[in-house]
Every structure is written in C-alpha cells, then in structure tokens.
Design a protein around this motif. Sequence first.
Motif, PDB file in Angstrom:
ATOM      1  N   ILE A 124      47.538 123.635  52.985  1.00 46.37           N
ATOM      2  CA  ILE A 124      48.010 122.962  54.199  1.00 46.37           C
ATOM      3  C   ILE A 124      46.797 122.431  54.961  1.00 46.37           C
ATOM      4  O   ILE A 124      45.809 123.138  55.141  1.00 46.37           O
ATOM      5  N   SER A 125      46.874 121.195  55.358  1.00 47.91           N
ATOM      6  CA  SER A 125      45.753 120.561  56.061  1.00 47.91           C
ATOM      7  C   SER A 125      45.653 121.096  57.489  1.00 47.91           C
ATOM      8  O   SER A 125      46.616 121.623  58.049  1.00 47.91           O
ATOM      9  N   ASP A 126      44.487 120.928  58.072  1.00 48.10           N
ATOM     10  CA  ASP A 126      44.296 121.346  59.457  1.00 48.10           C
ATOM     11  C   ASP A 126      45.248 120.603  60.394  1.00 48.10           C
ATOM     12  O   ASP A 126      45.778 121.193  61.336  1.00 48.10           O
ATOM     13  N   SER A 127      45.469 119.336  60.116  1.00 48.33           N
ATOM     14  CA  SER A 127      46.372 118.569  60.990  1.00 48.33           C
ATOM     15  C   SER A 127      47.807 119.077  60.885  1.00 48.33           C
ATOM     16  O   SER A 127      48.528 119.127  61.889  1.00 48.33           O
ATOM     17  N   ASN A 128      48.224 119.491  59.692  1.00 47.28           N
ATOM     18  CA  ASN A 128      49.572 120.029  59.545  1.00 47.28           C
ATOM     19  C   ASN A 128      49.683 121.439  60.121  1.00 47.28           C
ATOM     20  O   ASN A 128      50.734 121.822  60.631  1.00 47.28           O
ATOM     21  N   LYS A 129      48.591 122.208  60.075  1.00 47.55           N
ATOM     22  CA  LYS A 129      48.588 123.513  60.751  1.00 47.55           C
ATOM     23  C   LYS A 129      48.780 123.311  62.247  1.00 47.55           C
ATOM     24  O   LYS A 129      49.536 124.041  62.891  1.00 47.55           O
ATOM     25  N   LYS A 130      48.107 122.301  62.787  1.00 46.45           N
ATOM     26  CA  LYS A 130      48.232 121.997  64.217  1.00 46.45           C
ATOM     27  C   LYS A 130      49.663 121.596  64.562  1.00 46.45           C
ATOM     28  O   LYS A 130      50.225 122.049  65.560  1.00 46.45           O
ATOM     29  N   ILE A 163      52.964 123.106  48.908  1.00 41.29           N
ATOM     30  CA  ILE A 163      52.291 124.085  49.761  1.00 41.29           C
ATOM     31  C   ILE A 163      52.903 125.468  49.531  1.00 41.29           C
ATOM     32  O   ILE A 163      52.187 126.459  49.379  1.00 41.29           O
ATOM     33  N   GLU A 164      54.227 125.537  49.505  1.00 41.73           N
ATOM     34  CA  GLU A 164      54.905 126.823  49.323  1.00 41.73           C
ATOM     35  C   GLU A 164      54.645 127.435  47.953  1.00 41.73           C
ATOM     36  O   GLU A 164      54.680 128.652  47.808  1.00 41.73           O
ATOM     37  N   LYS A 165      54.393 126.606  46.969  1.00 45.27           N
ATOM     38  CA  LYS A 165      54.097 127.105  45.614  1.00 45.27           C
ATOM     39  C   LYS A 165      52.605 127.325  45.413  1.00 45.27           C
ATOM     40  O   LYS A 165      52.159 127.613  44.310  1.00 45.27           O
ATOM     41  N   ASN A 166      51.831 127.171  46.495  1.00 50.34           N
ATOM     42  CA  ASN A 166      50.378 127.362  46.476  1.00 50.34           C
ATOM     43  C   ASN A 166      49.674 126.384  45.535  1.00 50.34           C
ATOM     44  O   ASN A 166      48.642 126.699  44.955  1.00 50.34           O
ATOM     45  N   GLY A 178      53.307 136.337  65.317  1.00 48.45           N
ATOM     46  CA  GLY A 178      54.318 137.362  65.045  1.00 48.45           C
ATOM     47  C   GLY A 178      54.723 137.376  63.579  1.00 48.45           C
ATOM     48  O   GLY A 178      54.887 138.443  62.982  1.00 48.45           O
ATOM     49  N   CYS A 179      54.878 136.208  62.996  1.00 41.85           N
ATOM     50  CA  CYS A 179      55.206 136.114  61.565  1.00 41.85           C
ATOM     51  C   CYS A 179      54.068 136.680  60.723  1.00 41.85           C
ATOM     52  O   CYS A 179      54.307 137.422  59.766  1.00 41.85           O
ATOM     53  N   ARG A 180      52.845 136.356  61.108  1.00 33.10           N
ATOM     54  CA  ARG A 180      51.664 136.848  60.392  1.00 33.10           C
ATOM     55  C   ARG A 180      51.629 138.384  60.452  1.00 33.10           C
ATOM     56  O   ARG A 180      51.395 139.049  59.450  1.00 33.10           O
ATOM     57  N   ALA A 181      51.895 138.942  61.626  1.00 32.05           N
ATOM     58  CA  ALA A 181      51.902 140.399  61.791  1.00 32.05           C
ATOM     59  C   ALA A 181      53.021 141.027  60.971  1.00 32.05           C
ATOM     60  O   ALA A 181      52.822 142.071  60.324  1.00 32.05           O
ATOM     61  N   PHE A 182      54.199 140.407  60.971  1.00 31.34           N
ATOM     62  CA  PHE A 182      55.334 140.918  60.205  1.00 31.34           C
ATOM     63  C   PHE A 182      54.997 141.009  58.719  1.00 31.34           C
ATOM     64  O   PHE A 182      55.373 141.949  58.041  1.00 31.34           O
ATOM     65  N   LEU A 183      54.261 140.020  58.230  1.00 30.24           N
ATOM     66  CA  LEU A 183      53.871 139.992  56.816  1.00 30.24           C
ATOM     67  C   LEU A 183      52.617 140.825  56.542  1.00 30.24           C
ATOM     68  O   LEU A 183      52.177 140.909  55.408  1.00 30.24           O
ATOM     69  N   GLY A 184      52.034 141.409  57.591  1.00 33.60           N
ATOM     70  CA  GLY A 184      50.825 142.212  57.426  1.00 33.60           C
ATOM     71  C   GLY A 184      49.596 141.363  57.152  1.00 33.60           C
ATOM     72  O   GLY A 184      48.693 141.780  56.446  1.00 33.60           O
ATOM     73  N   GLN A 185      49.564 140.164  57.726  1.00 33.43           N
ATOM     74  CA  GLN A 185      48.450 139.235  57.499  1.00 33.43           C
ATOM     75  C   GLN A 185      47.611 139.064  58.758  1.00 33.43           C
ATOM     76  O   GLN A 185      47.200 137.971  59.105  1.00 33.43           O
ATOM     77  N   ASN A 186      47.372 140.148  59.438  1.00 34.41           N
ATOM     78  CA  ASN A 186      46.596 140.054  60.681  1.00 34.41           C
ATOM     79  C   ASN A 186      45.220 139.610  60.328  1.00 34.41           C
ATOM     80  O   ASN A 186      44.477 139.036  60.923  1.00 34.41           O
ATOM     81  N   MET A 207      45.993 130.037  56.996  1.00 32.37           N
ATOM     82  CA  MET A 207      47.413 130.161  56.719  1.00 32.37           C
ATOM     83  C   MET A 207      47.620 129.989  55.221  1.00 32.37           C
ATOM     84  O   MET A 207      47.124 129.051  54.631  1.00 32.37           O
ATOM     85  N   ASN A 208      48.334 130.935  54.634  1.00 35.17           N
ATOM     86  CA  ASN A 208      48.595 130.834  53.201  1.00 35.17           C
ATOM     87  C   ASN A 208      50.041 130.394  52.941  1.00 35.17           C
ATOM     88  O   ASN A 208      50.839 130.254  53.863  1.00 35.17           O
ATOM     89  N   SER A 209      50.338 130.197  51.678  1.00 36.90           N
ATOM     90  CA  SER A 209      51.653 129.676  51.302  1.00 36.90           C
ATOM     91  C   SER A 209      52.784 130.637  51.650  1.00 36.90           C
ATOM     92  O   SER A 209      53.873 130.198  52.047  1.00 36.90           O
TER      93      SER A 209
END
Length: 68
Positions: free
Chosen positions: A41-47, A34-37, A60-68, A1-3
């Motif tokens: 983001i830690s694995d625990s926060n991704k969870k 995190i948003e400013k890169n 769905g958000c990833r697909a919308f942004l073309g980040q498949n 997951m990116n910023s």
Amino acid sequence: MNSKLFKFIRQSKGLSQTELASILGVSTPLISMIEKNKKNISDSNKKKLREAFGDEYISGCRAFLGQN
C-alpha cells in the motif's frame, strides 16, 4: 501497515473491495493485490485510509490483531 491489517479494516467496516477502492480512488484489482500481499500500500493510500477511517480506529484494529 500490512495486508492483514488492510483487509481487516475493510472487512470490519463491512465494505467490499469495490467499495473500498471507490473510497480510496483506486482500482478494485489493486485492493485485491494489496490484500494478497502482492502489492504494497502506498503512502498516499495509507493517508487516504487514515482520512476515511481515522487514526484511532486503525490503531484499534492494529491492537486487536496484536500488531502494536
């Protein structure tokens, strides 16, 4: 997951950085970094993000942004 994806998820839910920080149990400055890169983001926060919004929504958000 990116910023970019992280910020998009927050904004698409209509949340402020402070509100997302509260959901994840972290500080508002961490969300900003995190948003400013400036911080990953830690694995625990991704969870926590997946638990709060669901894998399907995030995918769905990833697909919308073309980040498949």
